[in-house]
Every structure is written in C-alpha cells, then in structure tokens.
Write a protein that holds these residues in place. Structure first.
Motif, PDB file in Angstrom:
ATOM      1  N   MET A  38      17.616  -5.075  -0.853  1.00 47.86           N
ATOM      2  CA  MET A  38      16.552  -5.701  -1.634  1.00 47.86           C
ATOM      3  C   MET A  38      16.055  -4.675  -2.641  1.00 47.86           C
ATOM      4  SD  MET A  38      13.560  -8.117  -0.290  1.00 47.86           S
ATOM      5  CE  MET A  38      14.377  -9.652  -0.652  1.00 47.86           C
ATOM      6  N   VAL A  39      16.006  -5.067  -3.903  1.00 51.85           N
ATOM      7  CA  VAL A  39      15.550  -4.139  -4.950  1.00 51.85           C
ATOM      8  C   VAL A  39      14.284  -4.697  -5.592  1.00 51.85           C
ATOM      9  CG1 VAL A  39      17.798  -3.145  -5.469  1.00 51.85           C
ATOM     10  CG2 VAL A  39      17.094  -5.193  -6.660  1.00 51.85           C
ATOM     11  N   SER A  40      13.360  -3.779  -5.853  1.00 47.55           N
ATOM     12  CA  SER A  40      12.100  -4.238  -6.431  1.00 47.55           C
ATOM     13  C   SER A  40      11.433  -3.126  -7.213  1.00 47.55           C
ATOM     14  CB  SER A  40      11.174  -4.684  -5.300  1.00 47.55           C
ATOM     15  OG  SER A  40       9.917  -5.024  -5.832  1.00 47.55           O
ATOM     16  N   THR A  41      10.480  -3.514  -8.041  1.00 41.92           N
ATOM     17  CA  THR A  41       9.685  -2.516  -8.766  1.00 41.92           C
ATOM     18  C   THR A  41       8.546  -2.023  -7.883  1.00 41.92           C
ATOM     19  OG1 THR A  41       8.311  -4.281  -9.650  1.00 41.92           O
ATOM     20  CG2 THR A  41      10.154  -3.542 -11.004  1.00 41.92           C
ATOM     21  N   ASP A  61      16.882  -9.099  -5.930  1.00 38.32           N
ATOM     22  CA  ASP A  61      15.558  -8.807  -6.483  1.00 38.32           C
ATOM     23  C   ASP A  61      14.513  -9.611  -5.691  1.00 38.32           C
ATOM     24  OD1 ASP A  61      13.593  -7.930  -8.314  1.00 38.32           O
ATOM     25  OD2 ASP A  61      13.872  -9.697  -9.575  1.00 38.32           O
ATOM     26  N   ILE A  62      13.252  -9.188  -5.740  1.00 38.69           N
ATOM     27  CA  ILE A  62      12.212  -9.950  -5.026  1.00 38.69           C
ATOM     28  C   ILE A  62      11.617 -11.038  -5.912  1.00 38.69           C
ATOM     29  CG2 ILE A  62       9.899  -9.846  -3.986  1.00 38.69           C
ATOM     30  CD1 ILE A  62      10.603  -7.112  -2.882  1.00 38.69           C
ATOM     31  N   ASN A  63      11.078 -10.629  -7.058  1.00 37.66           N
ATOM     32  CA  ASN A  63      10.344 -11.592  -7.893  1.00 37.66           C
ATOM     33  C   ASN A  63      11.284 -12.392  -8.783  1.00 37.66           C
ATOM     34  OD1 ASN A  63       7.505 -11.055  -7.252  1.00 37.66           O
ATOM     35  ND2 ASN A  63       8.014  -9.012  -7.981  1.00 37.66           N
ATOM     36  N   THR A 120       8.357  -3.667   4.593  1.00 38.73           N
ATOM     37  CA  THR A 120       8.287  -4.397   5.857  1.00 38.73           C
ATOM     38  C   THR A 120       8.691  -5.854   5.665  1.00 38.73           C
ATOM     39  OG1 THR A 120       6.437  -2.966   6.412  1.00 38.73           O
ATOM     40  CG2 THR A 120       6.731  -4.893   7.809  1.00 38.73           C
ATOM     41  N   LYS A 121       8.169  -6.467   4.591  1.00 42.35           N
ATOM     42  CA  LYS A 121       8.500  -7.876   4.340  1.00 42.35           C
ATOM     43  C   LYS A 121       9.996  -8.051   4.072  1.00 42.35           C
ATOM     44  CE  LYS A 121       5.638 -10.280   1.607  1.00 42.35           C
ATOM     45  NZ  LYS A 121       4.673 -10.471   0.501  1.00 42.35           N
ATOM     46  N   ALA A 122      10.575  -7.074   3.369  1.00 44.52           N
ATOM     47  CA  ALA A 122      12.010  -7.156   3.053  1.00 44.52           C
ATOM     48  C   ALA A 122      12.851  -7.094   4.326  1.00 44.52           C
ATOM     49  CB  ALA A 122      12.401  -6.021   2.108  1.00 44.52           C
ATOM     50  N   GLY A 179      13.286 -13.506  -3.635  1.00 43.44           N
ATOM     51  CA  GLY A 179      14.260 -12.796  -2.813  1.00 43.44           C
ATOM     52  C   GLY A 179      13.985 -12.879  -1.324  1.00 43.44           C
ATOM     53  N   TYR A 180      12.699 -12.842  -0.940  1.00 43.41           N
ATOM     54  CA  TYR A 180      12.371 -12.951   0.494  1.00 43.41           C
ATOM     55  C   TYR A 180      12.857 -14.291   1.042  1.00 43.41           C
ATOM     56  CZ  TYR A 180       8.895  -9.196  -0.287  1.00 43.41           C
ATOM     57  OH  TYR A 180       8.269  -8.024  -0.599  1.00 43.41           O
TER      58      TYR A 180
END
Lengths: 205, 122
Positions: free
Chosen positions: B78-81, B51-53, B89-91, B59-60
C-alpha cells in the motif's frame, strides 16, 4: 412477455412535496434510512439546511444517505456547506473525504474563495486534497494556483500532486516553475520524472 | 511476474510501470479499486501496488474485498502520501503486506518488490 420497468419507489418511500421543514428535519434523524434519504434530498430549500445536513453527515452510517447529503450540500453551496465539506477533508473516513473532494469540484466559485487558505493549510494532507479538488475545478486561476504550489510548498507530496495536474492543465507559463522544482528536489527521482513528463506534455501541446 | 498498479494518478502509474518494466516485470494498471477488483477477478497477479486515496473505491476497501472475498491473497504494497501510524495500521488490517510512503525511489521499490514476490530473501 413484455418487459416492464420496475417501479423503484416503494410506496412508503414516496416523497411528499407538501411536507414542512420541521417534519423533514425530523425525518433526517429518523432510524429509517429511506426516510433519511428522502429528507436529505427534500431539505435543500429549508432554512439552516446546511447545518442540519452537516450534523447528520457526522452521524450517518448509511453510504447512500451520505451520498445524498453531499449532493444536497453541493446543491446548496452556501458558506456553511462549503465549510462543512472542508471539515470532511480532515476526517479519517477515506470514502467520505473522497466524496467531499468530488462534491467540492462542483462548486468552483464557492471553493475558489477559500482555495488560497486550503493551499496554505498547515496539514499537508489537506493541501494535497486541495490540489485534488483543482483537478476538475473549472476556474481560470487553476494553473496559477498550481504554479504557486510547486514554487513555494516545501512538502514533496504536495508538489508531486500539483505536478501531475500541471502536466494536464499547464501551459508554457508553467515551465519555469517546473524547472525550478526539479532544482529544488534534485535527489527525488519521482519529481524529476513527473516534472520532465509535464514539461514534455506542455511543449508537445 | 505480473504486477497490478492501482492508482488514480496517471504519472504515478507511469513512474511505477517504468521502474517495474525495467526490472522485467509485466505490468497492468487500474485507476481505482473498483477497476482493480474487476482485473483481479479476470487475471492472476503476483503483486499489487495500491494507492489509498482514489475515487469510486479507495485502496483500503479494495484490499479488504480482495482478501475477504478470497479473490486473491498475493502480496500487496500500500502506497500513500500519509506517514501516520494510524494509516499503517489501517493498511495492514485491510490486508496489505507492506506500507510505503510516496514518493518511492526505484531501488527501494525493487528491493521490497523482490522480497515480497520471493525473488530475494532477507
């Protein structure tokens, strides 16, 4: 040999409680991170502290200074501080965003007064972060806010975030809204799973 | 095949675990990037679902450290809402092999998981 606890405060970092606010505000924008750290802590009692802290937060690169700025904003907790924390929710800086969420969890009364507007923000990400804030916000309206979200919000991930939390804080009064949510998103396995789990937890408790 | 699910939401972890275990995968969980790094140092994983947040370490940051410290180069989803192009791009810059927007349907998840771990080819 006896163990001696090291003195973590370097002499040049020693904070002077006698400094006036103009000196502190200069230190807040100093090139020296240790000066900025102390200033971010000491500025709390100065007039317009929130504005100065928020200005510095936007420019600040040092993580430890950022953390102290957020902690001071939480301590001040005035309208400026809360609005500034809300602006952090819209930033692309993930760590700043997460730290702002954590800071806002400690301001239940101040955040409660703007929660309705956060939960109706046009940006679904801000609505998700608002639900994240509810996770640890000790406020009597938390369950009702979550019920409103899963009943009215059209964005699946906002609802999904709210369902996760309802499973933890919800009571039997949430169950009809959870059943209604399942009917709204019949083709979404995650919503079915999360709503069933929340209902099971609520009934079980 | 061992998979590490990194997500602060317990329901999401449970959902992904159910999907993966039903397909025969062995699953471990971490609630943030920091815990995930500790687990990655001590164990071997064939895939990460991140997850990112998340609080403490997002996650980053987790993926950047995982790759730059050469702790593990196993594939990562990477999974995110968030569906914005910037997030994709950041992922990928952080070291993700795939970016998926939540909520993920089981069939969709397993298709990509099998491709990434080399159990299926395109």
């Amino acid at each position: 040999m006896a163990l001696k606890k090291s003195n973590t405060t370097a002499p040049d970092e020693a904070q002077s409680s006698q400094r006036d606010c103009s000196e502190i505000s200069q230190d807040l924008i100093s090139e020296d991170p240790s000066k900025r750290r102390w200033a971010a802590r000491d500025i709390v009692s100065c007039e317009h502290a929130s504005v100065m802290l928020l200005d510095q937060l936007e420019a600040e690169k040092d993580i430890s200074v950022k953390q102290i700025i957020l902690s001071s904003l939480t301590q001040i907790g005035d309208t400026e501080a809360v609005n500034g924390l809300v602006r952090c929710l819209r930033t692309e800086d993930v760590s700043l965003r997460n730290e702002a969420i954590e800071a806002m969890k400690h301001l239940p009364q101040e955040v409660a007064s703007i929660m309705a507007s956060l939960l109706n923000d046009p940006d679904p990400d801000v609505r998700i972060f608002a639900v994240n804030i509810l996770e640890s916000l000790c406020h009597p309206d938390v369950e009702q806010w979550l019920i409103d979200v899963i009943r009215d919000d059209e964005h699946i991930n906002v609802c999904a975030t709210a369902v996760d939390l309802l499973g933890e804080v919800g009571s039997e009064q949430s169950e009809p809204a959870l059943q209604a949510l399942k009917e709204r998103f019949t083709d979404e396995p995650y919503i079915q799973f999360a709503a069933d789990l929340a209902i099971k937890r609520i009934i079980g408790s | 095949m061992n998979v590490l699910i990194v997500d602060d939401a317990s329901t999401v972890r449970m959902y992904h675990r159910n999907v993966l275990e039903a397909a025969g995968y062995v699953v471990d969980e971490a609630v943030n990037g920091l815990e995930a790094l500790e687990k990655a140092l001590e164990n071997t994983f064939d895939l990460y679902i991140v997850d990112i947040n998340m609080p403490k370490m997002d996650g980053y940051e987790f993926l950047m450290q995982l790759r730059s410290e050469d702790i593990d180069q196993a594939p990562a989803i990477m999974v995110s809402t968030e569906a914005a192009e910037l997030d994709h791009t950041k992922a990928f810059t952080a070291g993700a092999n795939l970016y998926m927007v939540k909520p993920i349907k089981p069939l969709q998840m397993m298709t990509y998981v099998r491709l990434l771990v080399g159990e299926e080819s395109v």
